[in-house]
Design a protein around this motif. Sequence first.
Motif, PDB file in Angstrom:
ATOM      1  N   GLY A 158      -2.156   9.688  -9.308  1.00  0.00           N
ATOM      2  CA  GLY A 158      -2.200  10.687  -8.253  1.00  0.00           C
ATOM      3  C   GLY A 158      -3.032  10.234  -7.073  1.00  0.00           C
ATOM      4  N   GLY A 159      -4.114   9.513  -7.351  1.00  0.00           N
ATOM      5  CA  GLY A 159      -4.939   8.994  -6.268  1.00  0.00           C
ATOM      6  C   GLY A 159      -4.193   8.003  -5.399  1.00  0.00           C
ATOM      7  N   PHE A 160      -3.441   7.110  -6.035  1.00  0.00           N
ATOM      8  CA  PHE A 160      -2.659   6.131  -5.266  1.00  0.00           C
ATOM      9  C   PHE A 160      -1.479   6.792  -4.560  1.00  0.00           C
ATOM     10  CE2 PHE A 160      -4.776   2.975  -8.020  1.00  0.00           C
ATOM     11  CZ  PHE A 160      -5.174   2.078  -7.054  1.00  0.00           C
ATOM     12  N   ALA A 161      -0.956   7.881  -5.140  1.00  0.00           N
ATOM     13  CA  ALA A 161       0.180   8.575  -4.534  1.00  0.00           C
ATOM     14  C   ALA A 161      -0.249   9.570  -3.465  1.00  0.00           C
ATOM     15  CB  ALA A 161       0.988   9.292  -5.612  1.00  0.00           C
ATOM     16  N   GLY A 162      -1.556   9.848  -3.391  1.00  0.00           N
ATOM     17  CA  GLY A 162      -2.048  10.787  -2.393  1.00  0.00           C
ATOM     18  C   GLY A 162      -1.922  12.243  -2.793  1.00  0.00           C
ATOM     19  N   ALA A 163      -1.929  12.532  -4.085  1.00  0.00           N
ATOM     20  CA  ALA A 163      -1.831  13.929  -4.546  1.00  0.00           C
ATOM     21  C   ALA A 163      -3.037  14.718  -4.053  1.00  0.00           C
ATOM     22  CB  ALA A 163      -1.754  13.967  -6.070  1.00  0.00           C
ATOM     23  N   ALA A 164      -2.779  15.848  -3.408  1.00  0.00           N
ATOM     24  CA  ALA A 164      -3.846  16.609  -2.753  1.00  0.00           C
ATOM     25  C   ALA A 164      -4.805  17.241  -3.747  1.00  0.00           C
ATOM     26  CB  ALA A 164      -3.236  17.684  -1.861  1.00  0.00           C
ATOM     27  N   HIS A 165      -4.333  17.581  -4.956  1.00  0.00           N
ATOM     28  CA  HIS A 165      -5.176  18.294  -5.906  1.00  0.00           C
ATOM     29  C   HIS A 165      -6.010  17.370  -6.777  1.00  0.00           C
ATOM     30  CE1 HIS A 165      -1.734  17.168  -8.339  1.00  0.00           C
ATOM     31  NE2 HIS A 165      -2.415  17.463  -9.426  1.00  0.00           N
ATOM     32  N   LEU A 166      -5.837  16.058  -6.633  1.00  0.00           N
ATOM     33  CA  LEU A 166      -6.579  15.094  -7.444  1.00  0.00           C
ATOM     34  C   LEU A 166      -7.593  14.338  -6.596  1.00  0.00           C
ATOM     35  CD1 LEU A 166      -3.674  13.606  -9.589  1.00  0.00           C
ATOM     36  CD2 LEU A 166      -5.338  15.345 -10.261  1.00  0.00           C
ATOM     37  N   ARG A 216     -15.777  13.561   2.594  1.00  0.00           N
ATOM     38  CA  ARG A 216     -15.354  14.019   3.906  1.00  0.00           C
ATOM     39  C   ARG A 216     -14.434  15.214   3.734  1.00  0.00           C
ATOM     40  NH1 ARG A 216     -12.543   9.382   3.178  1.00  0.00           N
ATOM     41  NH2 ARG A 216     -13.951   8.207   4.471  1.00  0.00           N
ATOM     42  N   GLN A 217     -14.286  15.967   4.799  1.00  0.00           N
ATOM     43  CA  GLN A 217     -13.359  17.091   4.797  1.00  0.00           C
ATOM     44  C   GLN A 217     -11.998  16.596   5.229  1.00  0.00           C
ATOM     45  OE1 GLN A 217     -14.099  20.215   3.794  1.00  0.00           O
ATOM     46  NE2 GLN A 217     -11.955  20.777   4.036  1.00  0.00           N
ATOM     47  N   ASP A 218     -11.017  16.682   4.358  1.00  0.00           N
ATOM     48  CA  ASP A 218      -9.671  16.208   4.671  1.00  0.00           C
ATOM     49  C   ASP A 218      -8.980  17.212   5.580  1.00  0.00           C
ATOM     50  OD1 ASP A 218      -7.272  14.962   4.770  1.00  0.00           O
ATOM     51  OD2 ASP A 218      -6.723  15.325   2.664  1.00  0.00           O
ATOM     52  N   ASP A 219      -8.640  16.769   6.794  1.00  0.00           N
ATOM     53  CA  ASP A 219      -7.992  17.684   7.728  1.00  0.00           C
ATOM     54  C   ASP A 219      -6.483  17.622   7.654  1.00  0.00           C
ATOM     55  OD1 ASP A 219      -7.513  15.235   8.827  1.00  0.00           O
ATOM     56  OD2 ASP A 219      -8.622  15.573  10.697  1.00  0.00           O
ATOM     57  N   GLY A 220      -5.983  16.737   6.789  1.00  0.00           N
ATOM     58  CA  GLY A 220      -4.539  16.675   6.593  1.00  0.00           C
ATOM     59  C   GLY A 220      -3.782  15.959   7.684  1.00  0.00           C
ATOM     60  N   THR A 221      -4.495  15.360   8.650  1.00  0.00           N
ATOM     61  CA  THR A 221      -3.812  14.665   9.727  1.00  0.00           C
ATOM     62  C   THR A 221      -3.649  13.196   9.398  1.00  0.00           C
ATOM     63  OG1 THR A 221      -5.907  14.211  10.858  1.00  0.00           O
ATOM     64  CG2 THR A 221      -4.760  16.260  11.413  1.00  0.00           C
ATOM     65  N   GLY A 222      -2.758  12.532  10.156  1.00  0.00           N
ATOM     66  CA  GLY A 222      -2.579  11.111   9.970  1.00  0.00           C
ATOM     67  C   GLY A 222      -1.569  10.785   8.899  1.00  0.00           C
ATOM     68  N   GLY A 223      -1.422   9.491   8.656  1.00  0.00           N
ATOM     69  CA  GLY A 223      -0.449   9.026   7.683  1.00  0.00           C
ATOM     70  C   GLY A 223      -1.025   9.054   6.279  1.00  0.00           C
ATOM     71  N   HIS A 224      -0.465   8.247   5.426  1.00  0.00           N
ATOM     72  CA  HIS A 224      -0.860   8.184   4.023  1.00  0.00           C
ATOM     73  C   HIS A 224      -2.159   7.386   3.903  1.00  0.00           C
ATOM     74  CE1 HIS A 224      -0.841   7.624  -0.212  1.00  0.00           C
ATOM     75  NE2 HIS A 224       0.354   8.142  -0.364  1.00  0.00           N
ATOM     76  N   PRO A 225      -3.290   8.021   3.533  1.00  0.00           N
ATOM     77  CA  PRO A 225      -4.562   7.294   3.498  1.00  0.00           C
ATOM     78  C   PRO A 225      -4.531   6.075   2.591  1.00  0.00           C
ATOM     79  CG  PRO A 225      -4.926   9.663   3.339  1.00  0.00           C
ATOM     80  CD  PRO A 225      -3.445   9.442   3.199  1.00  0.00           C
ATOM     81  N   MET A 226      -3.976   6.202   1.388  1.00  0.00           N
ATOM     82  CA  MET A 226      -3.957   5.071   0.477  1.00  0.00           C
ATOM     83  C   MET A 226      -3.063   3.961   0.994  1.00  0.00           C
ATOM     84  SD  MET A 226      -5.200   3.659  -2.169  1.00  0.00           S
ATOM     85  CE  MET A 226      -6.077   4.976  -3.005  1.00  0.00           C
ATOM     86  N   ARG A 227      -1.965   4.314   1.648  1.00  0.00           N
ATOM     87  CA  ARG A 227      -1.095   3.295   2.206  1.00  0.00           C
ATOM     88  C   ARG A 227      -1.823   2.496   3.285  1.00  0.00           C
ATOM     89  NH1 ARG A 227       2.860   6.378   3.680  1.00  0.00           N
ATOM     90  NH2 ARG A 227       3.916   6.239   1.670  1.00  0.00           N
ATOM     91  N   ARG A 228      -2.542   3.187   4.143  1.00  0.00           N
ATOM     92  CA  ARG A 228      -3.326   2.496   5.175  1.00  0.00           C
ATOM     93  C   ARG A 228      -4.395   1.626   4.531  1.00  0.00           C
ATOM     94  NH1 ARG A 228      -3.569   7.627   7.777  1.00  0.00           N
ATOM     95  NH2 ARG A 228      -5.789   7.734   7.233  1.00  0.00           N
ATOM     96  N   ARG A 229      -5.033   2.152   3.496  1.00  0.00           N
ATOM     97  CA  ARG A 229      -6.088   1.400   2.818  1.00  0.00           C
ATOM     98  C   ARG A 229      -5.531   0.114   2.208  1.00  0.00           C
ATOM     99  NH1 ARG A 229      -7.384   5.238  -0.157  1.00  0.00           N
ATOM    100  NH2 ARG A 229      -8.976   6.055   1.260  1.00  0.00           N
ATOM    101  N   MET A 230      -4.395   0.208   1.546  1.00  0.00           N
ATOM    102  CA  MET A 230      -3.809  -0.973   0.921  1.00  0.00           C
ATOM    103  C   MET A 230      -3.345  -1.984   1.968  1.00  0.00           C
ATOM    104  SD  MET A 230      -4.399  -0.325  -2.170  1.00  0.00           S
ATOM    105  CE  MET A 230      -3.608  -1.789  -2.843  1.00  0.00           C
ATOM    106  N   LEU A 231      -2.869  -1.497   3.118  1.00  0.00           N
ATOM    107  CA  LEU A 231      -2.476  -2.409   4.199  1.00  0.00           C
ATOM    108  C   LEU A 231      -3.686  -3.148   4.747  1.00  0.00           C
ATOM    109  CD1 LEU A 231       0.187  -0.296   6.139  1.00  0.00           C
ATOM    110  CD2 LEU A 231       0.586  -2.350   4.757  1.00  0.00           C
ATOM    111  N   VAL A 232      -4.817  -2.437   4.883  1.00  0.00           N
ATOM    112  CA  VAL A 232      -6.040  -3.094   5.347  1.00  0.00           C
ATOM    113  C   VAL A 232      -6.481  -4.162   4.350  1.00  0.00           C
ATOM    114  CG1 VAL A 232      -8.505  -2.737   5.761  1.00  0.00           C
ATOM    115  CG2 VAL A 232      -6.838  -1.157   6.744  1.00  0.00           C
ATOM    116  N   ILE A 233      -6.492  -3.815   3.065  1.00  0.00           N
ATOM    117  CA  ILE A 233      -6.899  -4.768   2.033  1.00  0.00           C
ATOM    118  C   ILE A 233      -5.976  -5.985   2.040  1.00  0.00           C
ATOM    119  CG2 ILE A 233      -7.031  -5.129  -0.472  1.00  0.00           C
ATOM    120  CD1 ILE A 233      -8.028  -2.234  -0.701  1.00  0.00           C
ATOM    121  N   LEU A 234      -4.676  -5.748   2.109  1.00  0.00           N
ATOM    122  CA  LEU A 234      -3.721  -6.851   2.119  1.00  0.00           C
ATOM    123  C   LEU A 234      -3.915  -7.731   3.342  1.00  0.00           C
ATOM    124  CD1 LEU A 234      -1.275  -8.220   0.828  1.00  0.00           C
ATOM    125  CD2 LEU A 234       0.197  -6.632   2.107  1.00  0.00           C
ATOM    126  N   GLY A 235      -4.118  -7.108   4.503  1.00  0.00           N
ATOM    127  CA  GLY A 235      -4.305  -7.875   5.725  1.00  0.00           C
ATOM    128  C   GLY A 235      -5.542  -8.746   5.678  1.00  0.00           C
TER     129      GLY A 235
END
Length: 250
Positions: A158-166, A216-235
């Motif tokens: 769920g964390g990698f998928a971005g599930a809001a309740h996890l 942090r307080q998640d405001d629900g804006t922006g793209g997929h946080p985990m996807r961005r994180r994995m792209l940064v790590i890969l880059g």
Amino acid sequence: MATGSDDTRQARAEARADLIRRLFAVAISVGFAATLARMSWVQNGTLPNAAELNQTLILGTALLAAILGWDGPLLAMTDKPLFGFCRFLINLALVFIYMFLLMSSAHPECLLWTLTVIFALYVLWDVLTMRERISSYDPSLAGVPRATAAQIRNVYAGGFAGAAHLSPGPAITLAWTGYFVLLAIIANGRAYAHIRTTCVFALIGLVSFWIDAAPRQDDGTGGHPMRRRMLVILGVLIAATIYFRLRPGA
């Protein structure tokens, strides 16, 4: 009787947390201050030469790793008391590993591998915490006394998928652990010749993990946080591969 037992467990957890905090302060003073005091340029009151500057940069990186890394676990001991003895032992081990990291600044090849061990212990700490307090990560499992392996896997998935309740915390830690494992492999045998660049790549991971793990307080804006994180790590890992392995003269 149950209330008395709960009070005893809470008192034991607070005593364990207090011991960890005290030992961490000792580890910083012994590891950082003693290592810095032994450096020739400090003893002689001169500017550091190239080798001494490199060692000082490693020491500074190790100090920042200790401060940023423990900013999370120290707070977590308040939210997630150390009821389990195994988590207490992990925290004890981390204190002495951080002290080793600070004292081994004269050996650049130790930096990335030691950080890898530290992050692997963070992952183990997360798994044990989820096993004891799964409701802190998945509120739908409130009242479950001890999590199963399947429930722990669901938190990671769920964390990698971005599930809001996890809670994304364990997935974030696992992602940056992978970063340090791969970075240590990529830079293996080359860190000594590229000390400053090694420190830069280590700092990128340390600071990014600290930012990711900060509440942090998640405001629900922006793209997929985990996807961005994995792209940064890969880059960053691609950049490290090019620098340490593929560029001419590497």
